[in-house]
Motif scaffolding. Structure first.
Motif, short mmCIF file in Angstrom:
data_model
loop_
_atom_site.label_atom_id
_atom_site.label_comp_id
_atom_site.label_asym_id
_atom_site.label_seq_id
_atom_site.Cartn_x
_atom_site.Cartn_y
_atom_site.Cartn_z
N UNK A 96 20.36 -79.37 -67.29
CA UNK A 96 20.35 -80.83 -67.28
C UNK A 96 21.49 -81.40 -68.11
N UNK A 97 21.75 -80.78 -69.26
CA UNK A 97 22.83 -81.26 -70.13
C UNK A 97 24.20 -81.06 -69.48
N UNK A 98 24.37 -79.95 -68.80
CA UNK A 98 25.65 -79.68 -68.13
C UNK A 98 25.96 -80.75 -67.08
N UNK A 99 24.94 -81.19 -66.37
CA UNK A 99 25.15 -82.11 -65.26
C UNK A 99 25.42 -83.55 -65.69
N UNK A 100 25.26 -83.86 -66.99
CA UNK A 100 25.60 -85.22 -67.44
C UNK A 100 26.71 -85.23 -68.49
N UNK A 101 27.41 -84.13 -68.66
CA UNK A 101 28.52 -84.09 -69.62
C UNK A 101 29.64 -85.04 -69.20
N UNK A 102 29.86 -85.18 -67.90
CA UNK A 102 30.96 -86.02 -67.43
C UNK A 102 30.78 -87.49 -67.79
#
Length: 427
Positions: A96-102
């Protein structure tokens, strides 16, 4: 196992040495698989520390600690230690964290560190007059409370306000006195409980009522934490996935049966961080679930919608009474090491981080439910546990796990069959 005929009445059990306690248990059980050696091994925590933390200690229960990666919280990259036995929790937060880093990860906010102490006054003659009398004595109430913990006051905390409520319990009128206490970097239970106990005699003297219950409230709704994040639509699989997740949120927000599991998923992440840092999981969970009922119906703790670009936006708000001083947080060596990993200086930071983890967990659970289903990812990770339960040795676990997942039947009987086949081929 042979049934014991011994008595559980063991006088002064708490005075016995570690080995002696285990011998008493073995004697009570008679013939059994109970292993004294297993409990003599307390891992990286000395038994003396364990014995000082609880009554009648005999050992420790080791819970796996994993580290959630990919988290950006308020512009800072974080590694998050999480203590949990559930295999998919840490991986879910990482994804989940990876997918909102941008979009910058998670943004958080906290309110003041205000805890509520409650005193229940019964045998009240005139509730409205009694209420006013108490409010008129606020200056003296402040002095009584602050005298209990001068150090807390010196640090900027202590008594900050007074509330008086009149409740009709169907039998009689109760006066409920709330003292509002800033507990700074402590969770605050001991300080608040000491204050309400010290204040009770004065309240009885002013009102002629009787102080019955005197205790902190775990519905810490004046100590809230909030987190928000945005997930780009193309990162999560497109508009169809986004809309399905929004529908899932609305389902949880309107149906208590769904909300219970929805919020349990949030607490999977939150409780793992709370446990890893030696804080009180039961207090946090009680406060969260009570807060979910603040509208009169049990609802979702999180809220989901879209931004002007159509991206998925989530937010989470709940009570977060955590501390860095006192209790297991200060005593347990592993909790101290986990706080080192978090690299934080205040309870406020811990509350923010924990809330962000809860939101990440919620995103991951909803996405899995509306796409592949919760079991695919969960059971893939669970397969390794099943392989071990089936008797796989270290060099066999990965192969048995792989074949279990391929079979689509992650069960111990299937794992035993796979293991037998592998051993027959290699034998």
């Amino acid at each position: 196992m042979q049934e014991s005929t011994s008595s559980s009445r063991i006088s002064s059990f708490y005075k016995l040495e570690h080995q002696q306690r285990l011998e008493k248990i073995a004697e009570f059980l008679g013939e059994s698989n109970f292993s004294q050696d297993h409990f003599l091994n307390t891992g990286n925590t000395e038994f003396q520390t364990v014995d000082n933390m609880i009554e009648n200690a005999i050992g420790t229960m080791n819970i796996p600690i994993g580290v959630a990666t990919n988290m950006i919280i308020d512009g800072k990259d974080r590694l998050i230690p999480m203590a949990t036995e559930e295999s998919s929790v840490v991986a879910a937060v990482c994804n989940a964290a990876r997918q909102c880093r941008a979009t910058g990860g998670f943004y958080t906010h906290t309110s003041e560190h205000i805890m509520i102490g409650q005193i229940q006054l019964i045998d009240v003659i005139n509730p409205m007059i009694t209420k006013q009398v108490i409010l008129e004595n606020e200056h003296d109430i402040k002095a009584i409370c602050n005298d209990v913990d001068p150090l807390l006051v010196k640090l900027g905390g202590g008594f900050k306000g007074l509330e008086v409520r009149v409740l009709d319990d169907g039998h009689e009128y109760n006066i409920i006195v709330h003292i509002l206490v800033d507990t700074c970097d402590a969770m605050g239970a001991n300080a608040v409980n000491s204050m309400v106990e010290a204040l009770s005699p004065a309240l009885e003297g002013w009102t002629s009522a009787k102080a019955n219950m005197r205790i902190l409230s775990n519905l810490a709704d004046k100590r809230l934490s909030m987190a928000r994040a945005t997930w780009p639509t193309d990162e999560i699989g497109g508009e169809a996935v986004r809309d399905a997740m929004l529908s899932a949120f609305r389902f949880a927000d309107t149906d208590p049966y769904r909300a219970a599991t929805h919020n349990k998923g949030i607490m999977n992440g939150i409780s793992a961080v709370i446990l890893a840092t030696g804080n009180d999981t039961r207090a946090i969970e009680a406060g969260a679930h009570a807060y979910a009922c603040k509208t009169g119906q049990y609802r979702s703790l999180s809220s989901w919608g879209v931004d002007k670009d159509g991206n998925l936006c989530g937010s989470l708000e709940l009570p977060m009474a955590v501390g860095l001083i006192g209790g297991a947080t200060k005593v347990h060596p592993t909790a101290q090491q986990n706080l080192e990993i978090l690299n934080i200086d205040s309870a406020d930071e811990l509350a923010r981080i924990t809330c962000a983890v809860g939101l990440a967990q919620n995103f991951a659970a909803m996405k899995a439910l509306v796409t592949t289903g919760i079991q695919k990812g969960h059971m893939s990770l669970h397969a390794k546990n099943i392989a071990v339960m089936a008797g796989a040795k270290a060099h066999e676990v990965d192969k048995v796990t792989e074949l279990l997942v391929q079979s689509g039947k992650v069960r111990i009987d299937v794992a035993q069959e796979i293991l037998a086949t592998l051993r027959h081929k290699s034998g």
